[in-house]
Enzyme design. Structure first.
Site, PDB file in Angstrom:
ATOM      1  N   GLU A  44       8.250   2.622  -5.884  1.00 60.59           N
ATOM      2  CA  GLU A  44       7.310   1.600  -6.356  1.00 60.59           C
ATOM      3  C   GLU A  44       6.808   1.838  -7.775  1.00 60.59           C
ATOM      4  O   GLU A  44       6.310   2.920  -8.096  1.00 60.59           O
ATOM      5  CB  GLU A  44       6.105   1.517  -5.409  1.00 60.59           C
ATOM      6  CG  GLU A  44       5.118   0.436  -5.792  1.00 60.59           C
ATOM      7  CD  GLU A  44       4.087   0.143  -4.717  1.00 60.59           C
ATOM      8  OE1 GLU A  44       3.142  -0.608  -4.989  1.00 60.59           O
ATOM      9  OE2 GLU A  44       4.232   0.672  -3.593  1.00 60.59           O
TER      10      GLU A  44
ATOM     11  N   LYS B  11       4.636  -3.989  -0.192  1.00 53.85           N
ATOM     12  CA  LYS B  11       3.763  -4.110   0.980  1.00 53.85           C
ATOM     13  C   LYS B  11       4.533  -4.884   2.045  1.00 53.85           C
ATOM     14  O   LYS B  11       4.956  -6.015   1.819  1.00 53.85           O
ATOM     15  CB  LYS B  11       2.472  -4.840   0.617  1.00 53.85           C
ATOM     16  CG  LYS B  11       1.437  -4.892   1.699  1.00 53.85           C
ATOM     17  CD  LYS B  11       0.982  -3.505   2.132  1.00 53.85           C
ATOM     18  CE  LYS B  11       0.262  -2.736   1.049  1.00 53.85           C
ATOM     19  NZ  LYS B  11      -0.215  -1.411   1.541  1.00 53.85           N
TER      20      LYS B  11
END
Length: 400
Positions: free
Chosen positions: A211, A227
């Protein structure tokens, strides 16, 4: 606060620098020139200290919008690590429970120059024993305690205190031997965009993060929040794409990231380039979006860090309220997890979020994992998701 110049660091054993986001063509020639390690007891503003230190050592980070070129005969760049606790302090939020790995600094900046020739690949060892042994993992909370924390977040959502909170657990295991080879192997896990290591005198961090917390290139700001998680099967992918709960959770964080960037961006320039793209990390599908903006005039590193740390996908919404819930519910600090780790170079910043990250101190290995909690969260499913995220890390670390 410790700050070493060339005299202090050139006595360390040399080795190929394995820092996430460092320039690939320079890794075999990098030599440490100066280092800053900061802990809360040192006082001061960690964001300002990082900017001042890097500027003093030849990196122009007071204005990230100013064009700058990489030079092979000068400073190449710097490794930068910011813990979740340091990020919380930057936002005037409570830092949370004490870290389980106090040997780790909360902020590290290491400036690198170029050697005249390629350096042989050698790593300093944290422990001198031959062989590798890893003991049983000891969890910071039981599955029941984790589930009760999920219910506490759902109650806070029901009261209207928060919309979403990311809960993180920790586990530690004793080891014998040198942990650096095991930590370095984390970077080879599939999807580890920020794979690499950072080491100190009595600590080390190994990262396998997919990420992007923040990237700055040619005045463009980019963040890629992740997410939403499912097993990496055909059914898991279909389930993730069809899940209204996961999509709602994801969109909340995208909106939070848009707001974070808007604080430091040129007015009206924030945009969502990609929404809810499904990508793979090890044996998991994850949903990722890309949010970008034009950096505001004169944006410096300190203001950049204050705007994006700690990352929205590992805190929740609203961020400050979520940080208060995290500080009240998590039994131990986040240590090396859920912070930022990456590279700062001329005209370029690239920091990964330290999810899928492990750390070693003189006696134990540490891992952290968790997930976002919304009103629709199932406590048992959240406990299982955290275990699925830490599983590949534990397997690599145990392999020796």
């Amino acid at each position: 606060m410790s700050e070493n110049g060339p005299t202090g660091v050139e006595t360390l054993p040399p080795g190929v620098i394995d820092m996430p986001a460092a320039l690939a063509g320079c890794r075999g020639r990098l030599v440490e020139r100066a280092r800053l390690e900061w802990r809360p007891a040192d006082r001061g503003d960690p964001a300002a200290l990082a900017e001042e230190f890097l500027t003093a050592h030849g990196l122009s980070v007071a204005d990230l919008t100013r064009p700058a070129a990489h030079r092979s005969d000068g400073v190449c760049g710097a490794a930068l690590y910011v813990s979740a606790a340091a990020g919380a302090l930057m936002t005037a939020a409570p830092p949370g429970a004490p870290t389980p790995a106090p040997a780790l600094p909360e902020l590290v900046a290491v400036v690198y120059g170029h050697a005249d020739e390629t350096i042989p690949a050698r790593r300093p060892a944290l422990a001198g024993a031959d062989g590798w042994w890893l003991g049983d993992w000891q969890e910071s909370w039981t599955p029941r305690q984790h589930a009760e924390a999920v219910e506490a977040v759902r109650a806070a959502i029901g009261r209207g205190d928060v919309y979403q909170v990311n809960l993180v657990g920790h586990a530690a295991a004793r080891y014998a031997g040198d942990p650096l080879p095991a930590l370095a192997r984390l970077g080879a896990l599939p999807g580890a965009r920020y794979g690499g290591t950072l080491t100190g005198a009595d600590w080390a961090i190994g990262c396998a993060s997919p990420e992007t917390l923040i990237e700055v290139d040619a005045g463009r700001l980019i963040t890629r929040p992740i997410k939403g998680t499912r097993p990496a099967t055909a059914a898991g992918r279909r389930d993730l794409l069809a899940s209204t709960k996961e999509r709602a959770e994801h969109v909340m964080i995208v909106d939070l990231e848009r707001n974070d960037l808007a604080r430091i961006a040129r007015t009206g320039s924030v945009r969502v380039d990609e929404l809810f793209a499904v990508r793979r990390w090890c044996d998991l599908w994850q949903a990722e979006s890309t949010v970008s903006a034009a950096a505001g005039d004169g944006l410096g590193l300190a203001d950049l860090l204050r705007a994006v740390c700690p990352g929205g996908s590992v805190t929740g919404a609203p961020k400050l309220a979520a940080l208060h819930e995290i500080a009240a519910l998590e039994p131990v600090g986040r240590g090396a997890g859920m912070g930022a780790l990456g590279w700062v170079g001329p005209g370029r910043v690239d920091l990964g979020l330290t999810i899928r990250t492990a750390a070693a101190d003189a006696g134990r290995l540490h891992v952290w994992a968790g997930g976002g909690i919304t009103w629709g969260s199932d406590p048992a499913a959240e406990v299982a998701e955290a275990a699925a995220k830490s599983g590949p890390l534990r397997a690599v670390l145990a392999a020796g």
